[in-house]
Design a protein around this motif. Sequence first.
Motif, PDB file in Angstrom:
ATOM      1  N   SER A   1      13.951   3.246  -2.007  1.00  0.00           N
ATOM      2  CA  SER A   1      13.755   3.077  -0.442  1.00  0.00           C
ATOM      3  C   SER A   1      12.639   4.435   0.230  1.00  0.00           C
ATOM      4  O   SER A   1      12.692   4.063   1.443  1.00  0.00           O
ATOM      5  N   VAL A   2      12.533   5.422  -0.561  1.00  0.00           N
ATOM      6  CA  VAL A   2      11.853   6.365   0.217  1.00  0.00           C
ATOM      7  C   VAL A   2      10.365   6.513  -0.522  1.00  0.00           C
ATOM      8  O   VAL A   2      10.080   6.711  -1.484  1.00  0.00           O
ATOM      9  N   VAL A   3       9.345   5.937   0.376  1.00  0.00           N
ATOM     10  CA  VAL A   3       7.777   6.115  -0.007  1.00  0.00           C
ATOM     11  C   VAL A   3       7.099   6.540   1.270  1.00  0.00           C
ATOM     12  O   VAL A   3       7.683   6.796   2.366  1.00  0.00           O
ATOM     13  N   SER A   4       5.733   6.643   0.943  1.00  0.00           N
ATOM     14  CA  SER A   4       4.863   7.176   2.049  1.00  0.00           C
ATOM     15  C   SER A   4       3.666   6.318   2.088  1.00  0.00           C
ATOM     16  O   SER A   4       3.532   5.423   1.135  1.00  0.00           O
TER      17      SER A   4
ATOM     18  N   SER B   1       4.375  16.866   3.610  1.00  0.00           N
ATOM     19  CA  SER B   1       4.234  15.549   4.590  1.00  0.00           C
ATOM     20  C   SER B   1       4.966  14.544   4.094  1.00  0.00           C
ATOM     21  O   SER B   1       4.968  13.482   4.546  1.00  0.00           O
ATOM     22  N   GLY B   2       5.745  14.720   3.179  1.00  0.00           N
ATOM     23  CA  GLY B   2       6.856  13.553   2.552  1.00  0.00           C
ATOM     24  C   GLY B   2       5.959  12.526   1.513  1.00  0.00           C
ATOM     25  O   GLY B   2       6.355  11.653   1.454  1.00  0.00           O
ATOM     26  N   ASN B   3       4.836  12.941   1.135  1.00  0.00           N
ATOM     27  CA  ASN B   3       4.241  12.372  -0.243  1.00  0.00           C
ATOM     28  C   ASN B   3       5.340  12.918  -1.402  1.00  0.00           C
ATOM     29  O   ASN B   3       5.196  14.088  -1.801  1.00  0.00           O
ATOM     30  N   ARG B   4       5.784  11.924  -2.175  1.00  0.00           N
ATOM     31  CA  ARG B   4       6.424  12.545  -3.259  1.00  0.00           C
ATOM     32  C   ARG B   4       5.405  12.746  -4.678  1.00  0.00           C
ATOM     33  O   ARG B   4       4.289  12.012  -4.624  1.00  0.00           O
TER      34      ARG B   4
ATOM     35  N   GLY C   1       0.845  -1.142   0.029  1.00  0.00           N
ATOM     36  CA  GLY C   1      -0.130   0.058   0.024  1.00  0.00           C
ATOM     37  C   GLY C   1       0.684   1.385   0.064  1.00  0.00           C
ATOM     38  O   GLY C   1       0.169   2.344   0.416  1.00  0.00           O
ATOM     39  N   LYS C   2       2.137   1.185  -0.313  1.00  0.00           N
ATOM     40  CA  LYS C   2       2.937   2.418  -0.274  1.00  0.00           C
ATOM     41  C   LYS C   2       2.772   3.370  -1.585  1.00  0.00           C
ATOM     42  O   LYS C   2       2.405   2.837  -2.835  1.00  0.00           O
ATOM     43  N   LEU C   3       2.827   4.602  -1.159  1.00  0.00           N
ATOM     44  CA  LEU C   3       2.741   5.647  -2.564  1.00  0.00           C
ATOM     45  C   LEU C   3       4.459   5.958  -2.947  1.00  0.00           C
ATOM     46  O   LEU C   3       4.961   6.454  -2.075  1.00  0.00           O
ATOM     47  N   HIS C   4       4.686   5.942  -4.022  1.00  0.00           N
ATOM     48  CA  HIS C   4       5.999   6.278  -4.357  1.00  0.00           C
ATOM     49  C   HIS C   4       5.680   7.714  -4.928  1.00  0.00           C
ATOM     50  O   HIS C   4       6.411   8.791  -4.582  1.00  0.00           O
ATOM     51  N   HIS C   5       4.808   8.033  -5.873  1.00  0.00           N
ATOM     52  CA  HIS C   5       4.419   9.286  -6.244  1.00  0.00           C
ATOM     53  C   HIS C   5       3.075   9.450  -7.062  1.00  0.00           C
ATOM     54  O   HIS C   5       2.593   8.383  -7.846  1.00  0.00           O
ATOM     55  N   CYS C   6       2.526  10.708  -6.843  1.00  0.00           N
ATOM     56  CA  CYS C   6       1.405  11.076  -7.997  1.00  0.00           C
ATOM     57  C   CYS C   6       2.013  11.998  -8.850  1.00  0.00           C
ATOM     58  O   CYS C   6       2.814  12.785  -8.382  1.00  0.00           O
ATOM     59  N   SER C   7       1.772  11.794 -10.259  1.00  0.00           N
ATOM     60  CA  SER C   7       2.450  12.698 -11.104  1.00  0.00           C
ATOM     61  C   SER C   7       1.540  13.558 -11.875  1.00  0.00           C
ATOM     62  O   SER C   7       0.457  13.368 -11.989  1.00  0.00           O
ATOM     63  N   PHE C   8       1.905  14.707 -11.976  1.00  0.00           N
ATOM     64  CA  PHE C   8       1.168  15.849 -12.612  1.00  0.00           C
ATOM     65  C   PHE C   8       1.728  16.165 -14.001  1.00  0.00           C
ATOM     66  O   PHE C   8       3.054  16.408 -14.145  1.00  0.00           O
ATOM     67  N   LEU C   9       1.128  16.512 -14.899  1.00  0.00           N
ATOM     68  CA  LEU C   9       1.591  16.709 -16.444  1.00  0.00           C
ATOM     69  C   LEU C   9       1.703  18.164 -16.651  1.00  0.00           C
ATOM     70  O   LEU C   9       0.921  19.066 -16.574  1.00  0.00           O
TER      71      LEU C   9
ATOM     72  N   THR D   1      11.668  26.628  -1.383  1.00  0.00           N
ATOM     73  CA  THR D   1      12.509  25.492  -0.566  1.00  0.00           C
ATOM     74  C   THR D   1      11.651  24.231  -0.320  1.00  0.00           C
ATOM     75  O   THR D   1      11.597  23.495   0.547  1.00  0.00           O
ATOM     76  N   VAL D   2      11.175  23.823  -1.512  1.00  0.00           N
ATOM     77  CA  VAL D   2      10.606  22.468  -1.720  1.00  0.00           C
ATOM     78  C   VAL D   2      11.444  21.272  -1.703  1.00  0.00           C
ATOM     79  O   VAL D   2      12.579  21.423  -2.288  1.00  0.00           O
ATOM     80  N   ALA D   3      11.559  20.170  -1.065  1.00  0.00           N
ATOM     81  CA  ALA D   3      12.353  19.207  -0.596  1.00  0.00           C
ATOM     82  C   ALA D   3      12.523  18.472  -2.475  1.00  0.00           C
ATOM     83  O   ALA D   3      11.469  17.752  -2.543  1.00  0.00           O
ATOM     84  N   VAL D   4      13.218  18.661  -3.073  1.00  0.00           N
ATOM     85  CA  VAL D   4      13.472  18.092  -4.342  1.00  0.00           C
ATOM     86  C   VAL D   4      14.253  16.639  -4.070  1.00  0.00           C
ATOM     87  O   VAL D   4      15.331  16.427  -3.549  1.00  0.00           O
ATOM     88  N   ASP D   5      13.713  15.547  -4.994  1.00  0.00           N
ATOM     89  CA  ASP D   5      14.424  14.336  -4.943  1.00  0.00           C
ATOM     90  C   ASP D   5      15.234  13.982  -6.059  1.00  0.00           C
ATOM     91  O   ASP D   5      16.490  14.227  -5.736  1.00  0.00           O
ATOM     92  N   ILE D   6      14.625  14.057  -7.194  1.00  0.00           N
ATOM     93  CA  ILE D   6      15.508  13.704  -8.435  1.00  0.00           C
ATOM     94  C   ILE D   6      15.199  14.867  -9.530  1.00  0.00           C
ATOM     95  O   ILE D   6      14.050  15.021  -9.864  1.00  0.00           O
ATOM     96  N   GLY D   7      15.975  15.221 -10.317  1.00  0.00           N
ATOM     97  CA  GLY D   7      15.747  16.027 -11.621  1.00  0.00           C
ATOM     98  C   GLY D   7      15.971  17.479 -11.534  1.00  0.00           C
ATOM     99  O   GLY D   7      16.488  17.982 -10.225  1.00  0.00           O
ATOM    100  N   PRO D   8      15.647  18.303 -12.518  1.00  0.00           N
ATOM    101  CA  PRO D   8      15.023  17.918 -13.788  1.00  0.00           C
ATOM    102  C   PRO D   8      15.828  16.912 -14.405  1.00  0.00           C
ATOM    103  O   PRO D   8      17.180  17.459 -14.670  1.00  0.00           O
TER     104      PRO D   8
END
Lengths: 105, 309
Positions: free
Chosen positions: B306-309, B262-265, B212-220, B238-245
């Motif tokens: 390894s990082v999911v919510s 809240s740590g939802n990617r 039941g883990k969320l990796h990310h919801c994606s927006f176009l 100052t949003v926490a960025v993971d990867i990219g652009p």
Amino acid sequence: MPHTVRIEDTGVSYACAPRESLLEGLHRLGLRGIPVGCRGGGCGVCKIEVLAGEFHTRAMSRDHVSDDDVAHQRLLACRVYPSSDLSLKVIGKLQTKVCTPLAIR
Amino acid sequence: MAMTGVLRPGHAQVRVLDLEESVRFYRDVLGLVETGRDATGRVYFKCWDERDHSSYVIRQADSAGLDFFGWRVLDTATLDKLDADLQAYGIKTERIPAGEMLETGERVRFTLPSGHVMELYAEKSKVGNGIPLVNPAPWSKARDHGIAPIRLDHALLYGPNVAEVQKIFTEVLGFYLVERVLTPDGNGNAAIWLSCGQKVHDIAFAEYPEPGKLHHCSFLMESWDQVLRAGDIMSMNTVAVDIGPTRHGVTRGCTIYAWDPSGNRFETFFGGHLPYPDYETMTWTFDNFGQGLDYPQRKLHETFLSVVS
């Protein structure tokens, strides 16, 4: 005024301002491979135990921090802010990264 | 292609740790349009160019993560048929009455073997995108508020039993497998990308021990330039960025991964190739997963696994 945060596992200390989370200060040390995750208290990778010192916290996911954890000050570093000098122990996923010498990572 | 059956991702309901902080983030930084609040305290959003009432709903809770992901189907006859098909396949379904979510019709809810709650629905009020349907302008002022993606595009979910999940989507719900990453031994799929239309993916799953883990919801986003602008806005706030652009090898999409307060990617996504259902699945070996994730850097970022919510 920044407070001094000491990582008991390694003896490393760093400066951390009251408005800065313990994770932000830790990250600034620049240790390679520290699993800085979501930085929002949701993912649980940055778990630490505060051994001594005053602090305040913001909301963190109870999936990763139980009542027992709270009672023992086992918290997520991204949501803990120092109010005095602190000492902490790294636990969980973070520990292997902080406490493992660079050479064998 | 005649679109029937499941049409598109309809809504995601996500848990947040601080509701008002999250409302400010989703409204003013991500640039979603707030469309309502219900008696249970949920806050409803849509992307500016979406026409239905809501696509992203947040709820205050003591943990982060995904409550459920909903799919818009063609009509009520399709809803009833898919409900019967799921039951015939051996999946227990539940009906959620119309109106339980604002401006949303009856929903058919079921749980995947990965632990994720899915919903199907046929009706949601069309509130429009603020642009008339006669002689429409190509965009409205809402496009310039915050990051301002144009739609909820897809989600990547982490959980066990991905092979069983794949069968449900392909054999019952009419999806097809666009791309996959093999397990290290090459005998199974570590991750799968599924489409119900001609998008490169509408949902993706990766094998993970916790359900039941969320990796990310994606927006176009509308362009690579808009993805870069999103990155600028993330840094300004100052949003926490993971990867990219960067650009994914898998899907060929351009991306930034970042986290909500809240740590939802979430992802700001652009592009991707356009498959048809008769296309053969594209396969990535596990040793090239780094290229699949981040094509220019060829790096399998640890946080991705390894990082999911």
